[in-house]
Enzyme design. Structure first.
Site, PDB file in Angstrom:
ATOM      1  N   LYS A   1      10.052 -16.682  -9.889  1.00  0.00           N
ATOM      2  CA  LYS A   1       9.211 -15.771 -10.667  1.00  0.00           C
ATOM      3  C   LYS A   1       8.228 -16.565 -11.528  1.00  0.00           C
ATOM      4  CE  LYS A   1       9.457 -12.308 -14.287  1.00  0.00           C
ATOM      5  NZ  LYS A   1      10.290 -11.599 -15.233  1.00  0.00           N
TER       6      LYS A   1
ATOM      7  N   ASN B   1       0.847  -1.203   0.000  1.00  0.00           N
ATOM      8  CA  ASN B   1       0.000   0.000   0.000  1.00  0.00           C
ATOM      9  C   ASN B   1       0.877   1.245   0.000  1.00  0.00           C
ATOM     10  OD1 ASN B   1       0.568   0.778   2.853  1.00  0.00           O
ATOM     11  ND2 ASN B   1      -0.370  -1.219   3.229  1.00  0.00           N
TER      12      ASN B   1
ATOM     13  N   LYS C   1     -13.334   0.553  16.249  1.00  0.00           N
ATOM     14  CA  LYS C   1     -12.025  -0.090  16.423  1.00  0.00           C
ATOM     15  C   LYS C   1     -11.521   0.024  17.852  1.00  0.00           C
ATOM     16  CE  LYS C   1     -10.798   0.196  11.742  1.00  0.00           C
ATOM     17  NZ  LYS C   1     -10.173   0.906  10.656  1.00  0.00           N
TER      18      LYS C   1
END
Ligand code: C5P
Length: 399
Positions: free
Chosen positions: A289, A210, A342
């Site tokens: 890969k 992210n 939360k």
């Protein structure tokens, strides 16, 4: 903030007249101000102006202070801060070289209080190597230097060297006092902080991650260190240098981050989960890969995910009496509502809720947040992450 005794040094540049506004801005904040001027400064503004505003004589002459044969000692030891604003190239040079040939500079040499300078001069003087090196010398010796502003100058040049707005100088003084007041208040406390993103491998060369820059967590680490704490920073991959004094534990995946935290949580007094942990990871990463066109290609087109451990919730559940657990809630909408959820679901003592997306939050230097605790919500204005770090630690100290 309690009233402080500020010694205001005025040296001889055109910005000397703005020194009167600095004096007023400091008085407005409740501080007592005594002025000391260089002889050159009196060519720009009369000592009478400062005397009238400060209600006490503005001192200039070293050997002409009625009732005080050693004024540089009395002045330098009787203040909470010596602020020299404006500071000319000449005065900065004398301070760096240890020259004490008038009342202002000998007071500096004798001063036992913190010293702050606000340079003001023509752009070419400000950029002169000698001036910059002198400022560096002063910084190295612990003098606080307020960076000069840029813009149109009295002489007609445009550039760096302008005297900042008097209100900005008074604010820098307030921030300095606030920092000094909080210095050492986390002495003996161990703070464990997660920061940055996690990266979750798909194969040997690809990953899911992210936009987290780690700036918030690193700012928290710097602020906790400044308050005297022992800091461990468990960080995902970021392009930042860890603050000097922090113990850095570099990790990549959420599971590595969890393991690093579990190992250290028992010793921590405060746990702050500022990392943007990937909620899911590819189920079955391959250690080579995946080649386009190969039989495995389908594993790139359709990645199956499994949930990562929730580090904050795990620490919240393991919390012992006296430990403080802090989490973040970065949301694109319903920020407060989700933040309050939360606080309960992760058994946190404080949730820092902020809006992300649309250029806000991730990667920026500023952040706007609300501090959510069981006793309520405190919404803060947009501010630099360093200042938000200070607000968060102030809130944590209340526990
Ligand atoms: O549930 P959500 O990811 O929105 O919660 C954010 C808070 O939880 C942040 O403090 C983050 O560091 C923490 N977190 C965590 N482990 C996860 C996900 C989030 O510690 N797997």
């Amino acid at each position: 903030m309690t009233a402080k005794r500020i010694l205001l040094g005025i040296s001889g540049g055109i910005a000397a007249y703005k020194g009167a506004e600095v004096l007023r801005a400091l008085q407005k904040r409740g501080h007592e101000v005594q002025v000391v001027m260089t002889q050159n400064a009196t060519e720009f503004v009369s000592p009478l102006t400062f005397a009238a505003l400060s209600h006490r004589e503005a001192l200039v002459e070293e050997f002409d202070c009625p009732g005080d044969p050693i004024p540089h000692i009395t002045l330098g030891q009787g203040c909470d801060l010596f602020l020299i604003a404006p500071a000319t190239a000449n005065v900065i040079g004398k301070m760096a070289a240890g020259i004490a040939d008038d009342l202002l500079t000998s007071t500096f040499i004798a001063c036992t209080a913190p010293v702050m300078v606000s340079p003001a001069m023509n752009v070419h003087m400000y950029e002169n190597a000698a001036v910059q090196e002198n400022l560096e010398t002063l910084r190295r010796r612990g003098v606080q230097v307020i960076d000069a502003a840029s813009g149109y100058q009295a002489c007609g040049d445009v550039g760096a060297g302008r005297f900042p707005e008097p209100e900005a100088i008074a604010e820098a003084v307030e921030e300095f006092f606030a920092r000094s007041a909080s210095a050492g208040c986390l002495a003996g406390k161990r703070v464990l902080i997660t920061a940055g993103p996690t990266v979750e491998p798909i194969d040997a060369v690809r990953f899911i991650s992210n936009y987290s820059s780690g700036k918030m967590g690193y700012a928290l680490a710097a602020e906790a260190l400044a308050r005297g704490a022992e800091v461990t920073l468990v960080s995902g991959p970021v392009a930042l240098e860890a603050p000097a004094g922090a113990q850095l534990v570099s990790v990549k995946t959420a599971r590595e981050m969890l393991a690093a935290c579990e190992e250290r949580f028992g010793d921590a007094n405060i746990f702050i989960a500022s990392a943007a942990v990937a909620d899911f990871r590819p189920e079955d990463p391959i250690d080579r890969k995946i080649k386009k066109g190969s039989a495995d290609e389908g594993r790139l087109k359709e990645i199956r995910f499994v949930e990562n451990p929730d580090i904050l919730a795990t620490m919240g559940a393991a919390k012992a009496p006296g430990q403080v657990v802090v989490g973040f809630a970065a949301e694109t909408d319903n920020v407060i509502e989700y933040g309050q959820g939360k606080l309960a679901s992760k058994q946190a003592d404080l949730i820092v809720a902020n809006q992300v997306g649309g250029g806000k939050g991730f990667g920026t230097d500023d952040n706007q947040a609300a501090l959510i605790t069981a006793s309520g919500v405190r919404s803060l204005p947009l501010m630099p992450k360093s200042q938000l770090a200070s607000e968060i630690l102030d809130e944590i100290e209340k526990f």
